[in-house]
Design an enzyme around this catalytic site. Structure first.
Site, PDB file in Angstrom:
ATOM      1  N   GLY A 275      45.357  44.637  59.129  1.00 48.27           N
ATOM      2  CA  GLY A 275      45.337  45.770  58.206  1.00 48.27           C
ATOM      3  C   GLY A 275      44.693  46.998  58.816  1.00 48.27           C
ATOM      4  O   GLY A 275      44.651  47.160  60.049  1.00 48.27           O
TER       5      GLY A 275
ATOM      6  N   ASP B 137      46.449  44.523  50.822  1.00 46.58           N
ATOM      7  CA  ASP B 137      46.213  45.792  50.112  1.00 46.58           C
ATOM      8  C   ASP B 137      47.423  46.730  50.112  1.00 46.58           C
ATOM      9  O   ASP B 137      47.461  47.669  49.323  1.00 46.58           O
ATOM     10  CB  ASP B 137      45.021  46.536  50.723  1.00 46.58           C
ATOM     11  CG  ASP B 137      43.713  45.774  50.551  1.00 46.58           C
ATOM     12  OD1 ASP B 137      43.715  44.758  49.836  1.00 46.58           O
ATOM     13  OD2 ASP B 137      42.699  46.191  51.132  1.00 46.58           O
TER      14      ASP B 137
ATOM     15  N   LYS C 107      47.428  42.046  16.235  1.00 47.08           N
ATOM     16  CA  LYS C 107      47.525  41.633  17.645  1.00 47.08           C
ATOM     17  C   LYS C 107      46.233  40.917  18.028  1.00 47.08           C
ATOM     18  O   LYS C 107      45.135  41.363  17.685  1.00 47.08           O
ATOM     19  CB  LYS C 107      47.743  42.865  18.542  1.00 47.08           C
ATOM     20  CG  LYS C 107      47.945  42.506  20.002  1.00 47.08           C
ATOM     21  CD  LYS C 107      48.437  43.702  20.802  1.00 47.08           C
ATOM     22  CE  LYS C 107      48.431  43.413  22.293  1.00 47.08           C
ATOM     23  NZ  LYS C 107      49.233  42.284  22.699  1.00 47.08           N
TER      24      LYS C 107
ATOM     25  N   GLU D 221      39.710  45.743  41.867  1.00 47.40           N
ATOM     26  CA  GLU D 221      38.301  45.731  42.315  1.00 47.40           C
ATOM     27  C   GLU D 221      37.825  47.097  42.801  1.00 47.40           C
ATOM     28  O   GLU D 221      36.636  47.394  42.741  1.00 47.40           O
ATOM     29  CB  GLU D 221      38.084  44.669  43.410  1.00 47.40           C
ATOM     30  CG  GLU D 221      38.816  44.981  44.707  1.00 47.40           C
ATOM     31  CD  GLU D 221      38.380  44.123  45.889  1.00 47.40           C
ATOM     32  OE1 GLU D 221      37.399  43.375  45.804  1.00 47.40           O
ATOM     33  OE2 GLU D 221      39.067  44.220  46.929  1.00 47.40           O
TER      34      GLU D 221
HETATM   35  O1  F6P Z   1      41.500  44.297  53.001  1.00 46.93           O
HETATM   36  C1  F6P Z   1      41.850  43.049  52.506  1.00 46.93           C
HETATM   37  C2  F6P Z   1      40.805  42.540  51.536  1.00 46.93           C
HETATM   38  O2  F6P Z   1      41.174  41.273  51.090  1.00 46.93           O
HETATM   39  C3  F6P Z   1      40.515  43.482  50.360  1.00 46.93           C
HETATM   40  O3  F6P Z   1      41.484  43.389  49.350  1.00 46.93           O
HETATM   41  C4  F6P Z   1      39.155  43.021  49.947  1.00 46.93           C
HETATM   42  O4  F6P Z   1      38.457  44.034  49.264  1.00 46.93           O
HETATM   43  C5  F6P Z   1      38.507  42.723  51.266  1.00 46.93           C
HETATM   44  O5  F6P Z   1      39.546  42.434  52.175  1.00 46.93           O
HETATM   45  C6  F6P Z   1      37.545  41.580  51.233  1.00 46.93           C
HETATM   46  O6  F6P Z   1      36.959  41.482  52.487  1.00 46.93           O
HETATM   47  P1  F6P Z   1      36.135  40.207  52.966  1.00 46.93           P
HETATM   48  O7  F6P Z   1      37.071  39.037  53.027  1.00 46.93           O
HETATM   49  O8  F6P Z   1      35.607  40.582  54.302  1.00 46.93           O
HETATM   50  O9  F6P Z   1      35.081  40.002  51.928  1.00 46.93           O
END
Ligand code: F6P
Length: 318
Positions: free
Chosen positions: A100, A126, A212, A221
């Site tokens: 990434g 991501d 509802k 996040e």
């Molecule tokens: O960049 C990929 C990712 O999985 C993000 O979605 C997430 O915030 C981050 O890496 C988590 O990083 P780590 O596995 O280092 O905690």
């Protein structure tokens, strides 16, 4: 070109890309070396020979068989110097980096500091690489979340509850937006879109007054912690909430067909492009055709336009 090194990060589909790189290169009589533990392994000269049989039976495996790291050392001048020295010492004349944003930034640095050609293959859940429509791993992540979401919905409906599901994407709302649409969720909180919790709670109260009884709210996040939003929702509406933080299950598991095919094509293309001497680019597919994107551009953070998808999510659930 005689010897290439491959550096990987982890997400579903990375092994499929690695397999395609190794087998394509070997067909051209290029020797392939895996770097153990990502950029840290490059600094510590941890290379292993990879051949046809070392990559058999991995097309369906999650993670990376080469192991990986979030290397802080590589982002220092000293770390990069050591890494480049090791490439020369091992007579490596081509590098492929599968990963990434961080991995591709590393690939860009390598390409800038050495004459050895470097090609990137975008792989991250991501889906935040500029110029790339779909990164390896993001389709699997969306499907993993949908599977969990469908199960959570059973309880949400049966017990008439509000569920907040927190999904990954460091600064990107891609997974959140896709699953909210595909999972029929009532609300999604994204880093790319300002939203007002009070207005959302007002909607919940009005819906509740009309009968509802259950809601699924996706929280990216990068926007907030689902536990914090749940506390606010309970405080404002007086209704019970539950939270599920899905975490790293989204990055692992067997890659979907979409990810395996993408990874296999990109792995193959990356070798073909590397052989031409092209460097400092990453590969991607657009309209069924291979394209290359300069790494200087790819590593500028991509922001997705969420307006239309968000409107559709709300139109279909209000
Ligand atoms: O960049 C990929 C990712 O999985 C993000 O979605 C997430 O915030 C981050 O890496 C988590 O990083 P780590 O596995 O280092 O905690």
């Amino acid at each position: 070109m005689k010897k290439i090194a491959i550096i990987t990060r982890d997400c579903a589909g990375v092994n499929a890309a690695l397999r395609a790189v190794v087998r394509t290169a070997n067909k051209h009589h290029i020797q392939t070396f895996g770097v153990i533990k990502g950029y840290d392994g490059l600094i510590d000269s941890k290379f292993i020979t990879l051949n046809r049989s070392s990559v058999s039976g991995i097309v369906n495996l999650g993670g990376t068989i080469l192991k990986t790291s979030r290397s802080k050392r590589f982002f220092t001048n000293d770390g990069q110097k050591k890494a480049i020295k090791n490439l020369h010492k091992n007579k490596i004349d081509g590098v492929i980096v599968i990963g990434g944003d961080g991995s591709l930034k590393g690939a860009h640095r390598l390409a800038k500091r050495t004459k050895i050609p470097v090609i990137g293959i975008p792989a991250t859940i991501d889906n935040d690489i500029t110029g790339v429509d779909l990164t390896i791993g993001s389709d699997t992540a969306v499907n993993v979340v949908l599977d969990a979401l469908d199960k959570i919905r059973d309880t949400a409906t049966s017990l008439e509850r509000i569920f907040l599901i927190e999904v990954m994407g460091r600064e990107s709302g891609y997974i959140a937006m896709q699953v909210a649409l595909a999972g029929g969720c009532e609300e999604v909180l994204l880093p790319e879109r300002k939203s007002d919790i009070k207005t959302m709670c007002e909607e919940i109260k009005q819906g509740n007054a009309k009968g509802k009884s259950s809601w699924i709210i996706i929280v990216a996040e990068g926007r907030a912690k689902a536990h914090d939003i749940a506390r606010d929702v309970t405080f404002i509406t007086g209704l019970e909430t539950r939270v599920a933080v899905l975490g790293h299950i989204q990055r692992g598991g067997h890659p979907t067909g979409v990810d395996r095919i993408l990874a296999t094509k990109l792995g193959h293309y990356a070798v073909e492009i590397l052989r031409t001497g092209k460097t400092d680019v990453c590969v991607s597919i657009k309209n069924n055709k291979i394209v290359t994107i300069p790494l200087s551009r790819a590593t500028q953070r991509k922001t997705i336009d969420v307006t239309e998808t968000y409107k559709l999510i709300k139109l279909l659930t209000k």
